[in-house]
Design a protein around this motif. Structure first.
Motif, PDB file in Angstrom:
ATOM      1  N   LEU A 198      -4.491   0.711   7.601  1.00 56.88           N
ATOM      2  CA  LEU A 198      -3.575  -0.417   7.771  1.00 56.88           C
ATOM      3  C   LEU A 198      -2.561  -0.155   8.878  1.00 56.88           C
ATOM      4  CD1 LEU A 198      -2.869  -1.570   4.115  1.00 56.88           C
ATOM      5  CD2 LEU A 198      -4.087  -2.809   5.902  1.00 56.88           C
ATOM      6  N   GLU A 199      -2.065   1.068   8.958  1.00 51.79           N
ATOM      7  CA  GLU A 199      -1.127   1.411  10.031  1.00 51.79           C
ATOM      8  C   GLU A 199      -1.784   1.270  11.397  1.00 51.79           C
ATOM      9  OE1 GLU A 199       0.473   5.294   9.322  1.00 51.79           O
ATOM     10  OE2 GLU A 199       1.456   4.677   7.464  1.00 51.79           O
ATOM     11  N   ARG A 200      -3.023   1.745  11.528  1.00 48.31           N
ATOM     12  CA  ARG A 200      -3.745   1.605  12.808  1.00 48.31           C
ATOM     13  C   ARG A 200      -3.971   0.146  13.148  1.00 48.31           C
ATOM     14  NH1 ARG A 200      -6.347   5.898  10.481  1.00 48.31           N
ATOM     15  NH2 ARG A 200      -8.102   4.634   9.777  1.00 48.31           N
ATOM     16  N   GLU A 201      -4.356  -0.653  12.151  1.00 50.48           N
ATOM     17  CA  GLU A 201      -4.569  -2.082  12.393  1.00 50.48           C
ATOM     18  C   GLU A 201      -3.274  -2.766  12.818  1.00 50.48           C
ATOM     19  OE1 GLU A 201      -6.328  -3.810   8.921  1.00 50.48           O
ATOM     20  OE2 GLU A 201      -8.229  -2.773   9.211  1.00 50.48           O
ATOM     21  N   ALA A 202      -2.169  -2.420  12.170  1.00 51.77           N
ATOM     22  CA  ALA A 202      -0.883  -3.015  12.523  1.00 51.77           C
ATOM     23  C   ALA A 202      -0.473  -2.612  13.936  1.00 51.77           C
ATOM     24  CB  ALA A 202       0.192  -2.584  11.519  1.00 51.77           C
ATOM     25  N   ARG A 203      -0.702  -1.353  14.289  1.00 54.06           N
ATOM     26  CA  ARG A 203      -0.375  -0.882  15.631  1.00 54.06           C
ATOM     27  C   ARG A 203      -1.224  -1.603  16.679  1.00 54.06           C
ATOM     28  NH1 ARG A 203      -0.405   4.150  14.488  1.00 54.06           N
ATOM     29  NH2 ARG A 203      -2.596   4.535  14.966  1.00 54.06           N
ATOM     30  N   LYS A 204      -2.518  -1.776  16.409  1.00 52.38           N
ATOM     31  CA  LYS A 204      -3.396  -2.489  17.333  1.00 52.38           C
ATOM     32  C   LYS A 204      -2.968  -3.944  17.487  1.00 52.38           C
ATOM     33  CE  LYS A 204      -7.594   0.239  16.720  1.00 52.38           C
ATOM     34  NZ  LYS A 204      -8.981   0.239  16.213  1.00 52.38           N
ATOM     35  N   ILE A 233       0.838  -1.199   0.000  1.00 55.00           N
ATOM     36  CA  ILE A 233       0.000   0.000   0.000  1.00 55.00           C
ATOM     37  C   ILE A 233       0.873   1.249   0.000  1.00 55.00           C
ATOM     38  CG2 ILE A 233      -0.423   0.553   2.429  1.00 55.00           C
ATOM     39  CD1 ILE A 233      -3.107   0.318  -0.186  1.00 55.00           C
ATOM     40  N   GLU A 234       2.042   1.180   0.631  1.00 57.08           N
ATOM     41  CA  GLU A 234       2.961   2.319   0.617  1.00 57.08           C
ATOM     42  C   GLU A 234       3.488   2.584  -0.795  1.00 57.08           C
ATOM     43  OE1 GLU A 234       4.669   5.597   1.996  1.00 57.08           O
ATOM     44  OE2 GLU A 234       3.368   4.311   3.186  1.00 57.08           O
TER      45      GLU A 234
END
Length: 132
Positions: free
Chosen positions: A103-109, A8-9
């Protein structure tokens, strides 16, 4: 999850480049329009001039002015199309940015859950604190 984030990046970077290219194209069209306007003004001023050789070149100047008008019309259509393209690219970019953020929030969670799980497991382990 990391592969997905990397993909995605990359997509986000491509979307940014495409949006930037569309904006540059729109700016180029705008510059061309300005150049046409200046040339048209110069021709109109030349037609309004009282010059002795004025009559010899009137037909050529009128024809050129007519061609400039049709070029200006085509340029206006291109500019409208390019403006629509810039807006479409901006929407795609914004959507990709939202997806990237999600996706970043999901990965952090997920990382927080994993860390919390490891912490719970560490507390749940029996300790060898018996005095012997």
């Amino acid at each position: 999850m990391k592969d997905r984030s990397k993909k995605i990046e990359r997509i986000l970077q491509v979307q940014k480049k495409m949006h930037e290219a569309a904006e540059w194209e729109l700016a180029d069209i705008s510059r061309q329009g300005s150049a046409l306007d200046q040339e048209r003004k110069a021709l109109i001023e030349a037609l309004n001039d009282d010059d002795t050789f004025h009559g010899l070149f009137v037909d050529a100047k009128v024809k050129r002015l007519s061609r400039l008008s049709s070029e200006a019309d085509q340029l206006a259509r291109r500019q409208a199309e390019q403006t629509a393209q810039v807006l479409a690219q901006a929407r795609r970019l914004k959507t990709t940015e939202r997806l990237s953020g999600k996706l970043e929030r999901e990965a952090r969670k997920a990382e927080e859950r994993r860390s919390f799980q490891l912490l719970l497991e560490a507390f749940a382990r029996p300790t060898d604190a018996s005095p012997t």
